[in-house]
Design a protein around this motif. Structure first.
Motif, mmCIF file in Angstrom:
data_model
loop_
_atom_site.group_PDB
_atom_site.id
_atom_site.type_symbol
_atom_site.label_atom_id
_atom_site.label_comp_id
_atom_site.label_asym_id
_atom_site.label_seq_id
_atom_site.Cartn_x
_atom_site.Cartn_y
_atom_site.Cartn_z
ATOM 1 N N ARG A 87 -34.364 -22.910 11.293
ATOM 2 C CA ARG A 87 -35.310 -22.146 12.107
ATOM 3 C C ARG A 87 -34.561 -21.520 13.276
ATOM 4 N NH1 ARG A 87 -40.973 -22.730 12.228
ATOM 5 N NH2 ARG A 87 -41.751 -21.216 13.710
ATOM 6 N N GLU A 88 -34.689 -20.212 13.403
ATOM 7 C CA GLU A 88 -34.108 -19.468 14.510
ATOM 8 C C GLU A 88 -35.260 -18.872 15.306
ATOM 9 O OE1 GLU A 88 -31.562 -16.627 12.589
ATOM 10 O OE2 GLU A 88 -30.229 -18.167 11.805
ATOM 11 N N PRO A 89 -35.010 -18.438 16.520
ATOM 12 C CA PRO A 89 -36.105 -17.826 17.276
ATOM 13 C C PRO A 89 -36.723 -16.656 16.494
ATOM 14 C CG PRO A 89 -34.206 -18.168 18.695
ATOM 15 C CD PRO A 89 -33.771 -18.486 17.286
ATOM 16 N N HIS A 90 -37.991 -16.749 16.237
ATOM 17 C CA HIS A 90 -38.779 -15.680 15.604
ATOM 18 C C HIS A 90 -38.471 -15.444 14.127
ATOM 19 C CE1 HIS A 90 -40.039 -14.922 19.679
ATOM 20 N NE2 HIS A 90 -38.778 -14.671 20.036
ATOM 21 N N ARG A 91 -37.682 -16.294 13.524
ATOM 22 C CA ARG A 91 -37.402 -16.121 12.084
ATOM 23 C C ARG A 91 -36.696 -17.360 11.538
ATOM 24 N NH1 ARG A 91 -32.618 -14.197 9.904
ATOM 25 N NH2 ARG A 91 -30.856 -14.221 11.299
ATOM 26 N N PHE A 92 -36.465 -17.344 10.231
ATOM 27 C CA PHE A 92 -35.683 -18.393 9.585
ATOM 28 C C PHE A 92 -34.364 -17.803 9.122
ATOM 29 C CE2 PHE A 92 -39.966 -20.063 9.140
ATOM 30 C CZ PHE A 92 -39.790 -21.392 9.479
ATOM 31 N N GLY A 93 -33.311 -18.597 9.202
ATOM 32 C CA GLY A 93 -32.001 -18.208 8.698
ATOM 33 C C GLY A 93 -31.520 -19.295 7.751
ATOM 34 N N SER A 94 -30.301 -19.169 7.308
ATOM 35 C CA SER A 94 -29.765 -20.193 6.418
ATOM 36 C C SER A 94 -28.297 -20.434 6.714
ATOM 37 C CB SER A 94 -29.958 -19.804 4.949
ATOM 38 O OG SER A 94 -29.188 -18.665 4.645
ATOM 39 N N THR A 95 -27.847 -21.607 6.322
ATOM 40 C CA THR A 95 -26.461 -22.011 6.474
ATOM 41 C C THR A 95 -25.972 -22.523 5.123
ATOM 42 O OG1 THR A 95 -26.773 -22.635 8.775
ATOM 43 C CG2 THR A 95 -24.898 -23.613 7.645
ATOM 44 N N SER A 96 -24.816 -22.058 4.695
ATOM 45 C CA SER A 96 -24.246 -22.520 3.439
ATOM 46 C C SER A 96 -23.833 -23.987 3.580
ATOM 47 C CB SER A 96 -23.033 -21.671 3.077
ATOM 48 O OG SER A 96 -22.445 -22.150 1.885
ATOM 49 N N LEU A 97 -24.226 -24.785 2.608
ATOM 50 C CA LEU A 97 -23.904 -26.213 2.581
ATOM 51 C C LEU A 97 -23.316 -26.555 1.226
ATOM 52 C CD1 LEU A 97 -24.092 -29.166 3.681
ATOM 53 C CD2 LEU A 97 -26.443 -29.195 2.820
ATOM 54 N N ARG A 98 -22.134 -27.142 1.246
ATOM 55 C CA ARG A 98 -21.512 -27.632 0.020
ATOM 56 C C ARG A 98 -21.481 -29.142 0.068
ATOM 57 N NH1 ARG A 98 -19.987 -23.890 2.854
ATOM 58 N NH2 ARG A 98 -17.827 -24.348 3.141
ATOM 59 N N ILE A 99 -21.800 -29.762 -1.066
ATOM 60 C CA ILE A 99 -21.830 -31.225 -1.167
ATOM 61 C C ILE A 99 -21.007 -31.633 -2.383
ATOM 62 C CG2 ILE A 99 -23.271 -33.287 -1.380
ATOM 63 C CD1 ILE A 99 -25.649 -31.559 -0.403
ATOM 64 N N VAL A 100 -20.162 -32.628 -2.188
ATOM 65 C CA VAL A 100 -19.421 -33.235 -3.297
ATOM 66 C C VAL A 100 -19.757 -34.719 -3.306
ATOM 67 C CG1 VAL A 100 -17.129 -33.853 -4.166
ATOM 68 C CG2 VAL A 100 -17.532 -31.568 -3.253
ATOM 69 N N ALA A 101 -20.166 -35.215 -4.460
ATOM 70 C CA ALA A 101 -20.471 -36.638 -4.624
ATOM 71 C C ALA A 101 -19.569 -37.202 -5.702
ATOM 72 C CB ALA A 101 -21.940 -36.829 -5.006
ATOM 73 N N GLY A 102 -18.830 -38.251 -5.331
ATOM 74 C CA GLY A 102 -17.924 -38.901 -6.268
ATOM 75 C C GLY A 102 -18.180 -40.397 -6.271
ATOM 76 N N GLN A 103 -17.157 -41.178 -6.539
ATOM 77 C CA GLN A 103 -17.269 -42.635 -6.619
ATOM 78 C C GLN A 103 -17.581 -43.230 -5.244
ATOM 79 O OE1 GLN A 103 -17.150 -44.337 -9.504
ATOM 80 N NE2 GLN A 103 -17.574 -46.247 -8.432
ATOM 81 N N ASN A 104 -18.869 -43.353 -4.930
ATOM 82 C CA ASN A 104 -19.359 -43.913 -3.662
ATOM 83 C C ASN A 104 -18.825 -43.190 -2.435
ATOM 84 O OD1 ASN A 104 -20.901 -45.592 -5.124
ATOM 85 N ND2 ASN A 104 -19.697 -47.418 -4.751
ATOM 86 N N VAL A 105 -18.518 -41.907 -2.598
ATOM 87 C CA VAL A 105 -18.110 -41.034 -1.504
ATOM 88 C C VAL A 105 -18.912 -39.745 -1.610
ATOM 89 C CG1 VAL A 105 -16.218 -39.717 -0.471
ATOM 90 C CG2 VAL A 105 -15.772 -41.973 -1.445
ATOM 91 N N VAL A 106 -19.489 -39.312 -0.482
ATOM 92 C CA VAL A 106 -20.206 -38.046 -0.421
ATOM 93 C C VAL A 106 -19.609 -37.237 0.728
ATOM 94 C CG1 VAL A 106 -22.435 -36.925 -0.022
ATOM 95 C CG2 VAL A 106 -22.328 -39.031 -1.367
ATOM 96 N N ILE A 107 -19.324 -35.965 0.441
ATOM 97 C CA ILE A 107 -18.766 -35.062 1.440
ATOM 98 C C ILE A 107 -19.734 -33.903 1.614
ATOM 99 C CG2 ILE A 107 -16.808 -33.582 2.064
ATOM 100 C CD1 ILE A 107 -15.235 -35.277 -0.116
ATOM 101 N N THR A 108 -20.092 -33.599 2.857
ATOM 102 C CA THR A 108 -20.912 -32.427 3.153
ATOM 103 C C THR A 108 -20.093 -31.512 4.050
ATOM 104 O OG1 THR A 108 -21.968 -33.682 4.953
ATOM 105 C CG2 THR A 108 -23.159 -33.546 2.875
ATOM 106 N N VAL A 109 -20.136 -30.208 3.753
ATOM 107 C CA VAL A 109 -19.348 -29.224 4.487
ATOM 108 C C VAL A 109 -20.245 -28.034 4.826
ATOM 109 C CG1 VAL A 109 -17.396 -27.621 4.344
ATOM 110 C CG2 VAL A 109 -17.192 -29.909 3.371
ATOM 111 N N HIS A 110 -20.242 -27.651 6.107
ATOM 112 C CA HIS A 110 -21.044 -26.511 6.558
ATOM 113 C C HIS A 110 -20.415 -25.941 7.820
ATOM 114 C CE1 HIS A 110 -22.958 -29.603 9.216
ATOM 115 N NE2 HIS A 110 -22.683 -30.349 8.152
ATOM 116 N N ALA A 111 -20.408 -24.612 7.925
ATOM 117 C CA ALA A 111 -19.773 -23.953 9.064
ATOM 118 C C ALA A 111 -20.626 -24.023 10.327
ATOM 119 C CB ALA A 111 -19.466 -22.498 8.718
#
Length: 161
Positions: A87-111
């Motif tokens: 949510r941004e002032p007066h509108r909605f925006g988006s952010t790229s999110l990458r997720i990697v899930a492996g052997q009991n490890v999860v990585i999230t990456v976003h700028a």
């Protein structure tokens, strides 16, 4: 850039692992490691990939936002690319999110900040028993939170019309 490593242990205390620590713990069946990278992605991702020994295909995925949502599987890891609604002032925006899930490890990456990730991390308390979840279940929780943000936004839009 911020980099957080959260270690969930169903049998002990959950804790944040200082990234400068020389060695990350290797999660067992009742542990889960969540690494969240926010901000300047490339140098942090290179370090995460090196420390977890993930390889170039996963590094390329984490460093490069895709133009549309995607789900893939490489080297025993599930890779998810999505747009997190912000949510941004007066509108909605988006952010790229990458997720990697492996052997009991999860990585999230976003700028940029992702509100639902920050809210979720803020709700976690010591001894949360999240270590009982495997990476696939934790990924499902993150995706559920992601969808909730869309439902909340739609509810707000419908209430204004």
């Amino acid at each position: 850039m911020t980099l957080h490593a959260l270690y969930f242990d169903a049998d002990r205390h959950d804790r944040e692992i200082p990234w400068a620590q020389s060695r990350l713990p290797t999660p067992g069946e009742r542990q889960l490691l969540w690494i969240d990278v926010e901000g300047e992605v490339q140098p942090a991702v290179a370090e995460v990939v090196e420390r977890l020994n993930l390889g170039p295909a996963i590094q390329a995925f984490l460093e490069t936002p895709a133009p549309q949502p995607a789900l893939d599987h490489r080297d025993n890891h599930v890779l998810v690319n999505l747009e997190a609604l912000e949510r941004e002032p007066h509108r909605f925006g988006s952010t790229s999110l990458r997720i990697v899930a492996g052997q009991n490890v999860v990585i999230t990456v976003h700028a940029a900040p992702v509100t639902f990730l920050h809210d979720f991390a803020g709700q976690l308390q010591r001894d949360s028993r999240l270590g009982e979840l495997d990476a696939a279940a934790f990924l499902a929780v993150l995706l559920h939170r992601h969808l909730e943000t869309y439902h909340q936004a739609l509810g707000a839009l419908e209430a204004n019309h």
